[in-house]
Design an enzyme around this catalytic site. Sequence first.
Site, PDB file in Angstrom:
ATOM      1  NE  ARG A  69      -2.362  -1.253   3.570  1.00 29.35           N
ATOM      2  CZ  ARG A  69      -1.818  -0.453   4.460  1.00 29.35           C
ATOM      3  NH1 ARG A  69      -1.838   0.861   4.299  1.00 29.35           N
ATOM      4  NH2 ARG A  69      -1.252  -0.928   5.554  1.00 29.35           N
ATOM      5  CE1 TYR A 197       0.285  -5.940  -1.924  1.00 27.63           C
ATOM      6  CE2 TYR A 197      -0.783  -3.915  -1.208  1.00 27.63           C
ATOM      7  CZ  TYR A 197      -0.333  -5.189  -0.938  1.00 27.63           C
ATOM      8  OH  TYR A 197      -0.512  -5.717   0.303  1.00 27.63           O
ATOM      9  CE  LYS A 206      -6.192  -3.459   4.571  1.00 34.57           C
ATOM     10  NZ  LYS A 206      -6.450  -3.840   5.967  1.00 34.57           N
ATOM     11  CG  HIS A 226      -7.083  -2.619  10.235  1.00 33.13           C
ATOM     12  ND1 HIS A 226      -5.779  -2.205  10.313  1.00 33.13           N
ATOM     13  CD2 HIS A 226      -7.085  -3.634   9.335  1.00 33.13           C
ATOM     14  CE1 HIS A 226      -5.028  -2.938   9.504  1.00 33.13           C
ATOM     15  NE2 HIS A 226      -5.798  -3.814   8.906  1.00 33.13           N
ATOM     16  CB  SER A 248      -0.841  -3.828   7.847  1.00 31.04           C
ATOM     17  OG  SER A 248      -1.877  -2.923   7.613  1.00 31.04           O
ATOM     18  CB  CYS A 250       0.720  -6.543  14.033  1.00 34.90           C
ATOM     19  SG  CYS A 250       1.766  -5.114  13.765  1.00 34.90           S
ATOM     20  CG  ASP A 277      -7.581  -6.854   7.097  1.00 36.53           C
ATOM     21  OD1 ASP A 277      -6.699  -6.518   7.912  1.00 36.53           O
ATOM     22  OD2 ASP A 277      -7.759  -6.263   6.024  1.00 36.53           O
ATOM     23  CG  ASN A 367       2.918  -6.459   1.818  1.00 31.74           C
ATOM     24  OD1 ASN A 367       2.305  -6.982   2.752  1.00 31.74           O
ATOM     25  ND2 ASN A 367       2.339  -5.590   0.994  1.00 31.74           N
ATOM     26  NE  ARG A 369      -0.185  -8.509   2.003  1.00 33.34           N
ATOM     27  CZ  ARG A 369      -0.867  -7.874   2.957  1.00 33.34           C
ATOM     28  NH1 ARG A 369      -2.002  -8.338   3.416  1.00 33.34           N
ATOM     29  NH2 ARG A 369      -0.391  -6.754   3.476  1.00 33.34           N
TER      30      ARG A 369
HETATM   31  C1  OXD Z   1      -3.189  -4.438   5.282  1.00 37.04           C
HETATM   32  C2  OXD Z   1      -3.845  -5.620   4.708  1.00 37.04           C
HETATM   33  O1  OXD Z   1      -2.290  -3.895   4.641  1.00 37.04           O
HETATM   34  O2  OXD Z   1      -4.684  -6.191   5.400  1.00 37.04           O
HETATM   35  O3  OXD Z   1      -3.574  -4.039   6.386  1.00 37.04           O
HETATM   36  O4  OXD Z   1      -3.562  -5.973   3.557  1.00 37.04           O
HETATM   37 MN    MN Z   2      -5.228  -5.084   7.207  1.00 37.45          MN
END
Ligand code: OXD
Ligand code: MN
Length: 584
Positions: A69, A197, A206, A226, A248, A250, A277, A367, A369
């Site tokens: 992001r 992305y 988001k 979130h 994000s 964590c 999420d 990052n 996914r």
């Molecule tokens: C973030 C996600 O970036 O959930 O928080 O992808």
């Molecule tokens: Mn997230």
Amino acid sequence: MTENIYVKQWVEQMADLTKPDSIVWIDGSEEEKERLTKEALSTGEMIELNQDLLPGCIYHRTKENDVARVEHRTFICTEKKEDVGPTNNWMDKSAAYAKLGALYAGCMKGRTMYVIPYIMGPASSEFSKVGVELTDSIYVVLNMRIMTRMGNIAWNFLENSADFIKGLHAKADIDPENRYICHFPEDNTIWSINSGYGGNVLLGKKCFALRIASWLGLKEGWMAEHMLILGLENPKHEIQYITAAFPSACGKTNLAMLIPPEKYEKMGYKVWTVGDDIAWLRVGKDGRLWAVNPEAGFFGVAPGTSMKSNPNALLTCQKDTIFTNVCLKPDGTVWWEGMDKNVPEHAIDWKGNPWTPEMGTKAAQPNSRFTAPAKHCPCISDKFDDPNGVPVTAMIFGGRRAKVAPLVYQSFDWEHGVYVGATMASETTAAATGAVGVVRRDPMAMLPFCGYNMGDYFQHWLDMGKKIANPPMIFNVNWFRTDANDHFIWPGFGDNMRVLLWILDRCNGKVDAVKSPIGYIPNPEDIDIEGTDIDFDTLKGLLSIDMDSWKEEIKDQETHLAKFEKLPKEIRAQYEAVKKNLGL
Ligand code: OXD
Ligand code: MN
């Protein structure tokens, strides 16, 4: 296809602007999925994985400059700057339409525009909302198919209403200098350009379910957060639900899919995943807060996901999954750092180059996914599709803090809990571009996702608290405290259940706690450490409040809170009270 006149007119306008060669109306069928997958495989946009080992799974690489992001290029575009507050980037609404309009002009020439109708929330729920995303990316279509309830089901839900979120996405040239993720909450509109992305382009996630939805929640009296949502079942088969807001990367997905330590599993404890999420929260008729997961899939961070850290996530992505920017093994399966000890001797890295461990580079982008359907998750809750969601007993805030924050503490009450959320901090991760490991204040883990003035957002939390007759209790956790050698002290993962049990015991009035300057701290004997490698003294250390660090912490909070012109007086008062408790 739909007869909805508002949709048709808008699609026509956007097509006039972007000039695609053709328009395809997405219906959500299997046949359509196969057709689009085949096309994306033939152009190289997607790569087929080993269908014996990973049936239905495909692979995609984004451009090297487009892997996370981009918060500095994310804007909330309104008429008045004060509506977005000090934590968001603002662009004047008309200026943004003009600027992005020029970038969109003719950008889909030679391409196809896909019209994706989707629902955020269960199709059977009156609280769900419809979005329509226009995109020139098959990757986006295939991801949205997993992440949302997509296709004709959404047209049926929308009927002839004009109440839908209008999303326009174009890859254009993936030019980072002209990358914009713009939200127009006053117009229910999202415009995203020059990225491919996930977080920038899967507009239901988001952009809609957090930024636009938080704005709608303010107007309509609910909350978009979130947060993961999990159900914890005890041996008597009673299930209580917990939500948790962490920034994000964590560990929300890991906590949401937690497998209890063996001893607890044998006793009959179990965790059920409702969401990993995002939570949409409303006050129920019974005076409790109820949570729905608006998404239909998981867009999880791959590195670090293993049979130890999160077996359920790994099992979820064994079929019908899209992998992005992970490492490709010669047998057509995937790998990433932290998956297992079987580091491939040679493979293709996320950039598409031959890779060997000796190179010392990352095989998978940090990052990278997986996009996996929630229904494939072995521990998916039977309330996942419930139109009313689940009642929330406890809410948790947390983040990565190597020092300062104890393993767990409970806020004194809702108002103090809102202050705890408002001042929460975490070390940054690879989920967004920028430096990693820097402590930043990330209120309620919503810093990058709150679609309006954060001062008003804190006030909304306070107002909601007054409307909930039986509000959830609010806690803070930190799994990430480190020792003198920078090693994590708490084992984490499945053992986090031990902390969840204390949290529920507090909610159920089963244990006492110690009143500290910052909140209620557990009596160490109330957190079970049997079967971990933690001894009692270490646990005591994890629960301790170091007064000197907290004095520093409170000073830093002051700087943070000073940013908010619209800081509610209640938050200021909570801050002053904690400061006083610390003897300052
Ligand atoms: C973030 C996600 O970036 O959930 O928080 O992808
Ligand atoms: Mn997230």
